[in-house]
Scaffold this motif. Sequence first.
Motif, PDB file in Angstrom:
ATOM      1  N   THR A  90      -7.750   4.295  -4.647  1.00  0.00           N
ATOM      2  CA  THR A  90      -8.970   4.483  -3.878  1.00  0.00           C
ATOM      3  C   THR A  90      -8.983   5.850  -3.216  1.00  0.00           C
ATOM      4  O   THR A  90      -7.968   6.276  -2.640  1.00  0.00           O
ATOM      5  N   ASP A  91     -10.135   6.545  -3.275  1.00  0.00           N
ATOM      6  CA  ASP A  91     -10.316   7.790  -2.535  1.00  0.00           C
ATOM      7  C   ASP A  91     -10.379   7.464  -1.048  1.00  0.00           C
ATOM      8  O   ASP A  91     -11.209   6.661  -0.622  1.00  0.00           O
ATOM      9  N   ILE A  92      -9.506   8.052  -0.256  1.00  0.00           N
ATOM     10  CA  ILE A  92      -9.410   7.680   1.155  1.00  0.00           C
ATOM     11  C   ILE A  92     -10.662   8.077   1.939  1.00  0.00           C
ATOM     12  O   ILE A  92     -11.110   7.350   2.828  1.00  0.00           O
ATOM     13  N   LYS A  93     -11.266   9.219   1.616  1.00  0.00           N
ATOM     14  CA  LYS A  93     -12.439   9.678   2.373  1.00  0.00           C
ATOM     15  C   LYS A  93     -13.682   8.871   2.044  1.00  0.00           C
ATOM     16  O   LYS A  93     -14.442   8.477   2.933  1.00  0.00           O
ATOM     17  N   THR A  94     -13.904   8.612   0.768  1.00  0.00           N
ATOM     18  CA  THR A  94     -15.152   7.953   0.355  1.00  0.00           C
ATOM     19  C   THR A  94     -15.000   6.448   0.149  1.00  0.00           C
ATOM     20  O   THR A  94     -16.002   5.738   0.053  1.00  0.00           O
ATOM     21  N   LEU A  95     -13.762   5.977   0.031  1.00  0.00           N
ATOM     22  CA  LEU A  95     -13.440   4.581  -0.282  1.00  0.00           C
ATOM     23  C   LEU A  95     -13.936   4.167  -1.666  1.00  0.00           C
ATOM     24  O   LEU A  95     -14.022   2.977  -1.970  1.00  0.00           O
ATOM     25  N   GLU A  96     -14.222   5.140  -2.510  1.00  0.00           N
ATOM     26  CA  GLU A  96     -14.618   4.840  -3.883  1.00  0.00           C
ATOM     27  C   GLU A  96     -13.368   4.574  -4.730  1.00  0.00           C
ATOM     28  O   GLU A  96     -12.327   5.197  -4.536  1.00  0.00           O
ATOM     29  N   THR A  97     -13.500   3.648  -5.679  1.00  0.00           N
ATOM     30  CA  THR A  97     -12.378   3.309  -6.554  1.00  0.00           C
ATOM     31  C   THR A  97     -12.195   4.378  -7.621  1.00  0.00           C
ATOM     32  O   THR A  97     -13.130   4.666  -8.381  1.00  0.00           O
ATOM     33  N   HIS A  98     -11.003   4.964  -7.668  1.00  0.00           N
ATOM     34  CA  HIS A  98     -10.692   5.948  -8.715  1.00  0.00           C
ATOM     35  C   HIS A  98     -10.289   5.241 -10.005  1.00  0.00           C
ATOM     36  O   HIS A  98     -10.700   5.628 -11.099  1.00  0.00           O
ATOM     37  N   ALA A  99      -9.501   4.177  -9.863  1.00  0.00           N
ATOM     38  CA  ALA A  99      -9.068   3.411 -11.031  1.00  0.00           C
ATOM     39  C   ALA A  99      -8.513   2.079 -10.557  1.00  0.00           C
ATOM     40  O   ALA A  99      -8.024   1.951  -9.432  1.00  0.00           O
ATOM     41  N   VAL A 133       0.851  -1.190   0.000  1.00  0.00           N
ATOM     42  CA  VAL A 133       0.000   0.000   0.000  1.00  0.00           C
ATOM     43  C   VAL A 133       0.889   1.243   0.000  1.00  0.00           C
ATOM     44  O   VAL A 133       2.030   1.205   0.449  1.00  0.00           O
ATOM     45  N   ALA A 134       0.345   2.343  -0.506  1.00  0.00           N
ATOM     46  CA  ALA A 134       1.043   3.629  -0.487  1.00  0.00           C
ATOM     47  C   ALA A 134       0.002   4.733  -0.467  1.00  0.00           C
ATOM     48  O   ALA A 134      -1.093   4.582  -1.031  1.00  0.00           O
ATOM     49  N   ILE A 135       0.337   5.835   0.199  1.00  0.00           N
ATOM     50  CA  ILE A 135      -0.564   6.978   0.319  1.00  0.00           C
ATOM     51  C   ILE A 135      -0.042   8.134  -0.523  1.00  0.00           C
ATOM     52  O   ILE A 135       1.153   8.453  -0.492  1.00  0.00           O
ATOM     53  N   HIS A 136      -0.946   8.766  -1.281  1.00  0.00           N
ATOM     54  CA  HIS A 136      -0.585   9.941  -2.075  1.00  0.00           C
ATOM     55  C   HIS A 136      -0.089  11.043  -1.152  1.00  0.00           C
ATOM     56  O   HIS A 136      -0.574  11.183  -0.020  1.00  0.00           O
ATOM     57  N   PRO A 137       0.892  11.861  -1.584  1.00  0.00           N
ATOM     58  CA  PRO A 137       1.446  12.913  -0.718  1.00  0.00           C
ATOM     59  C   PRO A 137       0.416  13.870  -0.141  1.00  0.00           C
ATOM     60  O   PRO A 137       0.603  14.376   0.967  1.00  0.00           O
ATOM     61  N   ASP A 138      -0.680  14.134  -0.854  1.00  0.00           N
ATOM     62  CA  ASP A 138      -1.681  15.060  -0.315  1.00  0.00           C
ATOM     63  C   ASP A 138      -2.726  14.355   0.551  1.00  0.00           C
ATOM     64  O   ASP A 138      -3.660  14.984   1.053  1.00  0.00           O
ATOM     65  N   LEU A 158       5.046  -0.328  -3.882  1.00  0.00           N
ATOM     66  CA  LEU A 158       4.448   0.869  -4.457  1.00  0.00           C
ATOM     67  C   LEU A 158       5.112   2.103  -3.875  1.00  0.00           C
ATOM     68  O   LEU A 158       5.496   2.113  -2.709  1.00  0.00           O
ATOM     69  N   SER A 159       5.217   3.170  -4.676  1.00  0.00           N
ATOM     70  CA  SER A 159       5.741   4.425  -4.155  1.00  0.00           C
ATOM     71  C   SER A 159       5.269   5.588  -5.019  1.00  0.00           C
ATOM     72  O   SER A 159       5.468   5.586  -6.239  1.00  0.00           O
ATOM     73  N   PHE A 160       4.628   6.586  -4.383  1.00  0.00           N
ATOM     74  CA  PHE A 160       4.310   7.833  -5.063  1.00  0.00           C
ATOM     75  C   PHE A 160       5.537   8.729  -5.061  1.00  0.00           C
ATOM     76  O   PHE A 160       6.356   8.695  -4.126  1.00  0.00           O
ATOM     77  N   SER A 161       5.670   9.564  -6.093  1.00  0.00           N
ATOM     78  CA  SER A 161       6.707  10.591  -6.069  1.00  0.00           C
ATOM     79  C   SER A 161       6.296  11.665  -5.073  1.00  0.00           C
ATOM     80  O   SER A 161       5.135  11.755  -4.667  1.00  0.00           O
ATOM     81  N   SER A 162       7.251  12.506  -4.663  1.00  0.00           N
ATOM     82  CA  SER A 162       6.944  13.549  -3.683  1.00  0.00           C
ATOM     83  C   SER A 162       5.970  14.581  -4.238  1.00  0.00           C
ATOM     84  O   SER A 162       5.239  15.219  -3.481  1.00  0.00           O
ATOM     85  N   THR A 163       5.932  14.758  -5.552  1.00  0.00           N
ATOM     86  CA  THR A 163       4.984  15.698  -6.167  1.00  0.00           C
ATOM     87  C   THR A 163       3.606  15.081  -6.339  1.00  0.00           C
ATOM     88  O   THR A 163       2.614  15.801  -6.504  1.00  0.00           O
TER      89      THR A 163
END
Length: 258
Positions: free
Chosen positions: A50-59, A29-34, A71-76
């Motif tokens: 997945t959208d963390i607040k709604t738990l809806e699948t984005h893609a 698992v990995a969390i987006h920087p924002d 998994l790893s998000f970039s800092s941007t």
Amino acid sequence: LDKTVQMWSTYDGELIQTLDLGGFGVLSVAIHPDGSMMASGLYNGNVRLTDIKTLETHAEFRAHEGAVTALSFSSTGNTFATGGEDGSVNVWKLPDPTHIAGSSEFGKPINSLVMLDDDRSVLVAFDHKLIHQWNTHEREITGTFSGHSGEVHSLSISPDRTLLASGSKDNTIRIWDIDSFIERKTLRGNRGRINDVRFSNDGDYLFSGNSEGEVAYWGVQLDVTQRVLDIVEQMLIDGGFNVRRTRKQTVLISLATN
């Protein structure tokens, strides 16, 4: 492997919510920087955003032929990297996942990876003693961290993005200067292989978990004067965890950063 992702409060140790991934085990698992989105690496080779607040699948999309192990998000937050059991690393552009680079040259399952600030370099740890820096644009290895005597299982970058921590089957944690690839310090004292390492958000501490079920807290600065062990014990007690204090369970080491 119970096919869920669980989100917990670090304040009181309470379970906040559970995300059911619909029949597939979760290996990374990995969390987006924002903080808005979570990526889950699934056993069937897919990645779900997945959208963390709604738990809806984005893609959800196919990322690897085998299980997605890292998994790893970039800092941007503009790109993110995936590593697979198939020995490949892929880089994707957001918000709509678009494949922009990939490599199968590592040959062994990817254990951990982190993206650097230039959005094109990925540090890769696999079933090997070396850590490679791979440039996604040039599609070549541009540097190597060498020093471990066993396979590297986990990587973590300090908040100021200058230091890399690596945990290995050789029972050690090593601290590296990212720009120069030079090892700063080796942390010893663990009885088992290091499965995971994480810098604290303020960069003052390093947390590690080993194969003996122990968690160690390491001081990163030489000028740390507080009794870190006492602070950690209070954190665990406040979080509802049972604490048994022995030398074998906790190791504290101070490191210089320059």
